[in-house]
Design a protein around this motif. Structure first.
Motif, PDB file in Angstrom:
ATOM      1  N   GLY A 233       0.359  -2.009  -2.312  1.00  0.00           N
ATOM      2  CA  GLY A 233       0.409  -1.113  -3.465  1.00  0.00           C
ATOM      3  C   GLY A 233      -0.785  -1.245  -4.397  1.00  0.00           C
ATOM      4  O   GLY A 233      -0.687  -0.958  -5.583  1.00  0.00           O
ATOM      5  N   ILE A 234      -1.907  -1.690  -3.844  1.00  0.00           N
ATOM      6  CA  ILE A 234      -3.151  -1.811  -4.625  1.00  0.00           C
ATOM      7  C   ILE A 234      -4.304  -1.292  -3.777  1.00  0.00           C
ATOM      8  O   ILE A 234      -4.173  -1.177  -2.557  1.00  0.00           O
ATOM      9  CB  ILE A 234      -3.442  -3.260  -5.084  1.00  0.00           C
ATOM     10  CG1 ILE A 234      -3.551  -4.212  -3.879  1.00  0.00           C
ATOM     11  CG2 ILE A 234      -2.405  -3.737  -6.079  1.00  0.00           C
ATOM     12  CD1 ILE A 234      -4.006  -5.625  -4.231  1.00  0.00           C
ATOM     13  N   HIS A 235      -5.413  -0.990  -4.426  1.00  0.00           N
ATOM     14  CA  HIS A 235      -6.607  -0.536  -3.709  1.00  0.00           C
ATOM     15  C   HIS A 235      -7.657  -1.644  -3.687  1.00  0.00           C
ATOM     16  O   HIS A 235      -7.595  -2.586  -4.478  1.00  0.00           O
ATOM     17  CB  HIS A 235      -7.185   0.713  -4.387  1.00  0.00           C
ATOM     18  CG  HIS A 235      -6.308   1.914  -4.241  1.00  0.00           C
ATOM     19  ND1 HIS A 235      -6.187   2.596  -3.059  1.00  0.00           N
ATOM     20  CD2 HIS A 235      -5.501   2.536  -5.123  1.00  0.00           C
ATOM     21  CE1 HIS A 235      -5.341   3.581  -3.206  1.00  0.00           C
ATOM     22  NE2 HIS A 235      -4.901   3.580  -4.456  1.00  0.00           N
ATOM     23  N   ALA A 236      -8.615  -1.504  -2.798  1.00  0.00           N
ATOM     24  CA  ALA A 236      -9.730  -2.445  -2.738  1.00  0.00           C
ATOM     25  C   ALA A 236     -10.368  -2.541  -4.115  1.00  0.00           C
ATOM     26  O   ALA A 236     -10.542  -1.533  -4.799  1.00  0.00           O
ATOM     27  CB  ALA A 236     -10.747  -2.001  -1.695  1.00  0.00           C
ATOM     28  N   GLY A 237     -10.669  -3.754  -4.520  1.00  0.00           N
ATOM     29  CA  GLY A 237     -11.225  -3.991  -5.849  1.00  0.00           C
ATOM     30  C   GLY A 237     -10.164  -4.333  -6.869  1.00  0.00           C
ATOM     31  O   GLY A 237     -10.476  -4.586  -8.035  1.00  0.00           O
ATOM     32  N   SER A 238      -8.907  -4.367  -6.440  1.00  0.00           N
ATOM     33  CA  SER A 238      -7.800  -4.617  -7.360  1.00  0.00           C
ATOM     34  C   SER A 238      -7.033  -5.877  -6.987  1.00  0.00           C
ATOM     35  O   SER A 238      -7.129  -6.375  -5.866  1.00  0.00           O
ATOM     36  CB  SER A 238      -6.815  -3.440  -7.347  1.00  0.00           C
ATOM     37  OG  SER A 238      -7.449  -2.257  -7.716  1.00  0.00           O
ATOM     38  N   THR A 239      -6.228  -6.328  -7.937  1.00  0.00           N
ATOM     39  CA  THR A 239      -5.349  -7.480  -7.757  1.00  0.00           C
ATOM     40  C   THR A 239      -3.926  -7.032  -8.049  1.00  0.00           C
ATOM     41  O   THR A 239      -3.696  -6.256  -8.979  1.00  0.00           O
ATOM     42  CB  THR A 239      -5.749  -8.623  -8.714  1.00  0.00           C
ATOM     43  OG1 THR A 239      -7.109  -8.984  -8.442  1.00  0.00           O
ATOM     44  CG2 THR A 239      -4.874  -9.856  -8.533  1.00  0.00           C
ATOM     45  N   SER A 240      -2.983  -7.518  -7.262  1.00  0.00           N
ATOM     46  CA  SER A 240      -1.579  -7.166  -7.479  1.00  0.00           C
ATOM     47  C   SER A 240      -1.125  -7.654  -8.855  1.00  0.00           C
ATOM     48  O   SER A 240      -1.667  -8.625  -9.391  1.00  0.00           O
ATOM     49  CB  SER A 240      -0.698  -7.757  -6.377  1.00  0.00           C
ATOM     50  OG  SER A 240      -0.789  -9.164  -6.350  1.00  0.00           O
ATOM     51  N   ASP A 241      -0.137  -6.981  -9.417  1.00  0.00           N
ATOM     52  CA  ASP A 241       0.349  -7.327 -10.756  1.00  0.00           C
ATOM     53  C   ASP A 241       0.817  -8.767 -10.858  1.00  0.00           C
ATOM     54  O   ASP A 241       0.676  -9.396 -11.906  1.00  0.00           O
ATOM     55  CB  ASP A 241       1.496  -6.389 -11.180  1.00  0.00           C
ATOM     56  CG  ASP A 241       1.009  -4.977 -11.459  1.00  0.00           C
ATOM     57  OD1 ASP A 241      -0.211  -4.793 -11.712  1.00  0.00           O
ATOM     58  OD2 ASP A 241       1.847  -4.051 -11.422  1.00  0.00           O
ATOM     59  N   ASP A 242       1.358  -9.310  -9.775  1.00  0.00           N
ATOM     60  CA  ASP A 242       1.835 -10.695  -9.805  1.00  0.00           C
ATOM     61  C   ASP A 242       0.716 -11.709  -9.569  1.00  0.00           C
ATOM     62  O   ASP A 242       0.946 -12.921  -9.583  1.00  0.00           O
ATOM     63  CB  ASP A 242       2.967 -10.906  -8.799  1.00  0.00           C
ATOM     64  CG  ASP A 242       2.540 -10.678  -7.354  1.00  0.00           C
ATOM     65  OD1 ASP A 242       1.344 -10.421  -7.077  1.00  0.00           O
ATOM     66  OD2 ASP A 242       3.427 -10.757  -6.481  1.00  0.00           O
TER      67      ASP A 242
END
Length: 158
Positions: free
Chosen positions: A103-112
């Protein structure tokens, strides 16, 4: 700024380089390791001081090399190769599958904070494509199914 062990490693590195600026790359690695896998403003200032170079010089080096991170990665940082050899055998599809699964895109970090994804141009494992790196560990011939298992195994380690 470094832990006691990190400070010893810093001294060991500096002893190997008569010109301090020549130790910049390994000291950046050390600083990143000491700061949970990324380099913040304080790290940049400290490394510049230790290596006797400007902060701008350090920032230029950091921006040139993809191995240095300016934002905190997830506990499990997934580097997914999408260069031509990997793409020919499903690298782009693997990236899209992983983004959808987490549920995230490249360049991102999961909310947890557990996972981050980075699209890589080449990780040097073309013979074993598609390939990924999780933190510092290579995984080869990854399929969507093996990626699901890997993500599940990593999640179970929490």
């Amino acid at each position: 700024m470094f832990s006691e062990e990190g400070q010893k490693e810093l001294e060991r590195l500096l002893s190997r380089y008569p010109i301090k600026r020549n130790a910049l790359l390994p000291i950046l690695h050390l600083a990143q390791k000491e700061n949970e896998g990324w380099l913040n403003e304080e790290s940049v200032k400290y490394v510049a001081m230790v290596c006797e170079v400007s902060e701008t010089h350090v920032e230029g080096v950091i921006s040139f090399y993809t191995m240095y991170k300016l934002k905190k990665p997830g506990r499990y940082h997934l580097q997914i190769c999408t260069c031509v050899p990997c793409c020919l055998v499903g690298g782009e599809e693997l990236l899209e599958h992983t983004e959808s699964k987490l549920g995230i895109h490249a360049g991102s970090t999961s909310d947890d904070g557990q996972f981050s994804i980075e699209e890589m141009e080449c990780i040097g494992a073309c013979s074993f494509a598609p390939a990924i790196i999780v933190n510092e560990n290579y995984h080869e011939k990854i399929t969507p199914e093996s990626m699901d298992k890997l993500l599940s195994d990593l999640s179970d380690n929490n």
